[in-house]
Design an enzyme around this catalytic site. Structure first.
Site, mmCIF file in Angstrom:
data_model
loop_
_atom_site.group_PDB
_atom_site.id
_atom_site.type_symbol
_atom_site.label_atom_id
_atom_site.label_comp_id
_atom_site.label_asym_id
_atom_site.label_seq_id
_atom_site.Cartn_x
_atom_site.Cartn_y
_atom_site.Cartn_z
ATOM 1 N N LYS A 140 2.182 3.645 9.928
ATOM 2 C CA LYS A 140 1.271 4.031 8.837
ATOM 3 C C LYS A 140 0.836 5.482 8.921
ATOM 4 C CE LYS A 140 0.072 0.463 6.127
ATOM 5 N NZ LYS A 140 -0.668 0.203 4.914
ATOM 6 N N GLU A 147 -11.345 3.032 4.162
ATOM 7 C CA GLU A 147 -10.401 3.291 3.086
ATOM 8 C C GLU A 147 -11.172 3.320 1.784
ATOM 9 O OE1 GLU A 147 -6.430 1.153 3.127
ATOM 10 O OE2 GLU A 147 -7.296 0.385 1.281
ATOM 11 N N HIS A 207 -2.739 -11.256 -0.427
ATOM 12 C CA HIS A 207 -1.724 -10.235 -0.200
ATOM 13 C C HIS A 207 -0.313 -10.780 -0.249
ATOM 14 C CE1 HIS A 207 -4.965 -7.510 0.729
ATOM 15 N NE2 HIS A 207 -5.464 -8.450 1.514
ATOM 16 N N ARG A 233 13.657 -1.525 2.540
ATOM 17 C CA ARG A 233 14.609 -2.636 2.471
ATOM 18 C C ARG A 233 14.709 -3.117 1.027
ATOM 19 N NH1 ARG A 233 10.657 -6.356 1.350
ATOM 20 N NH2 ARG A 233 8.720 -6.052 2.486
#
Lengths: 165, 502
Positions: free
Chosen positions: B116, B201, B236, B293
């Site tokens: 990240k 965040e 999620h 991917r």
């Protein structure tokens, strides 16, 4: 034979007169009811309208999954309804509830302790299976009588996890 | 160049890749675990080799064994699919070291985007805006966090570094309430993950999760294939995707597409990849992460662009030049994908395992089903709950929704519980139809129990069917005790029958 089918706060009176004739709330209808291919799937043609549903009998009633909608139906015949109405004692659910593993997995967390009071819908066991953490919830209010598993334990399907009383 | 491809995966994606290989005339090699001997990908591949026991760590995650099998069977390339080994740079490197082609990005790009902190600093250096926050900056103390918070701006989120699923997460509206909330978040994170570290965040209100498909060849060409709207999630987990997004106009698409391509170039990207963005209600967008991917939801892009992404992956891996420039990419119509999972939509989405007694998949105009199962196959607890992906195309969003409704109603899966009813509810939801939803829609503003007006009359039909089933059961029960047609009593007959069985 007369039946009373209840969904939520609505009741329907269904009288089955013969294989083809039924009355629903005193309305006469022609019915053709068939099971499909040895499965819990039924086809109903009711006065020309065609329906198909998956129907499961469970401990709490009959589940009808029709056009993506699940209906919980309680069905009583006349005798059962009379019996229930004449017994003046209020309906109480008693006895222990055995909470079983719905699938094989690993117990990740047990957010309750023995003797703890829980409300319907509270998480009682967190079970990991199919890469997901699944919360097993209390089916009704009660007290945790006995824990039959420990955190980290692998369990089989239908293994008793916890007893609620 | 390679003529044989080993597919290091299972389920629907293995079948999807086998299809692309066969269309290009490539031989396919399946690998499988002991639980998957009868799986569809094993049945459809030209060759198949056993990896090991059912748990993924003993089978589909055994990179060493997979490379071994590839070498012995003469495979020239390995396609990792998604999940399992797809985003492991050490595996990609091992494949290259064995002299094989890895159908995917270079190991360096996987590593750069997988970390990240590195990903954030790399794309920031390329001039791309990331969600403001302290993720990837190491473990900061409360004092540090309190000092940084005003620079990020309120409201913001305190999130557990080790976290997921909303645990150890707190919404912070002002500096005054921050110390208390930080303590609570740390306590919860410590209890849940054994790691009390948190990061900050910026909270993007009414955020939408929108991602761009990109393709990059080994000759330096990078193009994007438009966006996918993935805001409908539960914990999620994406449940339903569509392309294009009802929220994005042509101008924003061009702008975001260029940024997506720039992010891919920043890590010298190769092959197919996806750049994820969060978009706020004012159409401001922030880089979230890159998936290095093939994505589960790639088919919706295929339907609106007409491009077979997996075949493009294979061509790129063979060092071919991209056949399209950006101006050759046109979007036609609308596509939706519903992920059909073995989960009980009416029981808290609990996974459901068992043998599929019967499967009748929908078909007809504009309907595509990507699946790895069939009637008689068992949904085991070892792998994820994805049964299939139901993808519908329509000239307009409206037509695609109506087609999806029709296809969901046609779909019959017996033996396990599925989330098809969930998708049917979404397709009936006025908010979904109007396109007004964000990433919190399913968890906060959606109920399986609300009944749309036009379905209320079904209660009566359900009552009739339940009564008929009860009637049948009582009839057959009474038949058991009914006096038999034989002259002898049933008791006598049972006695004789039991003696015969001794």
């Amino acid at each position: 034979m007369k039946y009373f089918a209840t969904i939520g706060d609505k009741q329907f009176e269904v009288e089955i007169k013969s294989d083809q004739q039924i009355d629903v709330d005193n309305q006469q209808l022609t019915a053709d009811f068939q099971s499909v291919g040895d499965q819990p799937v039924y086809s109903l043609i009711l006065d020309g309208d065609s329906y198909e549903a998956s129907i499961y009998t469970t401990e709490t009633g009959i589940q009808v999954l029709l056009q993506g909608q699940l209906f919980e139906v309680q069905v009583e015949d006349e005798r059962q309804q009379r019996l229930r109405q004449s017994s003046s004692a209020p309906q109480t659910r008693s006895g222990d509830v055995h909470i079983k593993a719905p699938m094989p997995g690993v117990v990740i967390d047990i957010p309750v302790e023995e003797g703890q009071e829980v409300a319907r819908g509270d998480d009682v066991i967190i079970l990991e299976s199919m890469k997901m953490q699944n919360e097993i919830k209390a089916p009704r209010d009660g007290t945790v009588n006995r824990l039959r598993v420990k955190t980290g334990e692998s369990v089989d399907q239908n293994q008793i996890l916890l007893i609620l009383s | 160049m390679f003529e044989k491809v080993l597919i290091a995966n299972r389920g629907e994606i293995a079948v999807r890749i086998i299809r692309a290989c066969h269309e290009l005339g490539l031989r396919t090699i399946a690998v499988y675990s002991e639980a998957d001997r009868a799986a569809l990908h094993v049945r459809q591949a030209d060759e198949a080799y056993l990896l090991g026991p059912a748990p993924a760590r003993d089978s589909y995650l055994r990179g060493d064994k997979i490379i071994d099998i590839a070498k012995k069977s003469g495979a020239g390339a390995i396609h990792p699919g998604y999940g399992f080994l797809a985003e492991r740079d050490d595996f990609a490197q091992a494949v290259l070291d064995a002299g094989l082609v890895f159908i995917g990005p270079r190991p360096s790009a996987i590593a750069a985007m997988g970390d990240k902190a590195v990903a954030r600093s790399t794309v920031t250096a390329a001039g791309i805006q990331v969600v403001p926050g302290t993720e990837g900056e190491g473990d900061l103390s409360d004092d540090d966090l309190l000092a940084i918070a005003p620079k990020i701006g309120f409201p913001l989120l305190a999130k557990a570094t080790a976290g997921g699923g909303g645990k150890g997460m707190r919404e912070v509206k002002s500096i005054e309430e921050m110390p208390g909330l930080l303590e609570a978040a740390r306590r919860e994170a410590e209890a849940s993950f054994g790691d009390g570290n948190v990061y900050l965040e910026k909270l993007i209100e009414n955020a939408r999760h929108i991602e761009f498909q990109i393709l990059a060849d080994s000759h330096g060409n990078v193009i994007h294939l438009g966006e996918r709207e993935c805001s409908l999630q539960r914990r999620h987990q994406k449940l339903l995707e569509e392309s294009p997004s009802p929220f994005i106009n042509d101008e924003l698409r061009t702008q975001m597409g260029e940024v997506a391509c720039a992010a891919a170039r920043a890590v010298d990207y190769l092959n197919a990849g996806t750049i994820e963005f969060l978009v706020d209600k004012d159409h401001k967008f922030f880089f979230l992460e890159m998936n290095t991917r093939l994505q589960v939801e790639h088919p919706i892009t295929e339907l609106v662009t007409g491009i077979d992404i997996v075949k493009e992956q294979l061509r790129i891996a063979r060092d071919r030049k991209l056949r399209y420039a950006q101006e050759d990419i046109h979007f036609n119509g609308w596509a939706l994908e519903c992920r059909i999972n073995a989960e009980d939509a009416y029981n808290n989405f609990l996974p459901s395992t068992g043998i599929l007694n019967s499967v009748i998949a929908p078909s007809g105009p504009g309907v595509r089903v990507d699946t790895g199962v069939y009637a008689g196959f068992e949904i085991s607890p070892y792998y994820d709950a994805l049964i299939s992906k139901l993808i519908c195309w329509g000239e307009t969003r409206g037509e695609a929704i109506l087609r999806m409704r029709r296809a969901l109603e046609e779909y019959r899966i017996l033996g396990v519980k599925t989330n098809i009813p969930f998708h049917q509810h979404i397709m009936d939801s006025h908010r979904f139809i109007a396109g007004s939803f964000d990433t919190r829609f399913v968890e906060e503003r959606f109920s399986m129990n609300e009944l749309e007006e036009e379905k209320k009359h079904l209660a009566k039909i359900a009552a009739v069917m339940a009564a008929l089933v009860t009637h049948r059961e009582s009839q057959s029960a009474s038949q058991i005790v009914r006096r038999n047609k034989r002259d002898t009593s049933n008791w006598k007959w049972v006695g004789r029958w039991e003696r015969m069985n001794r």
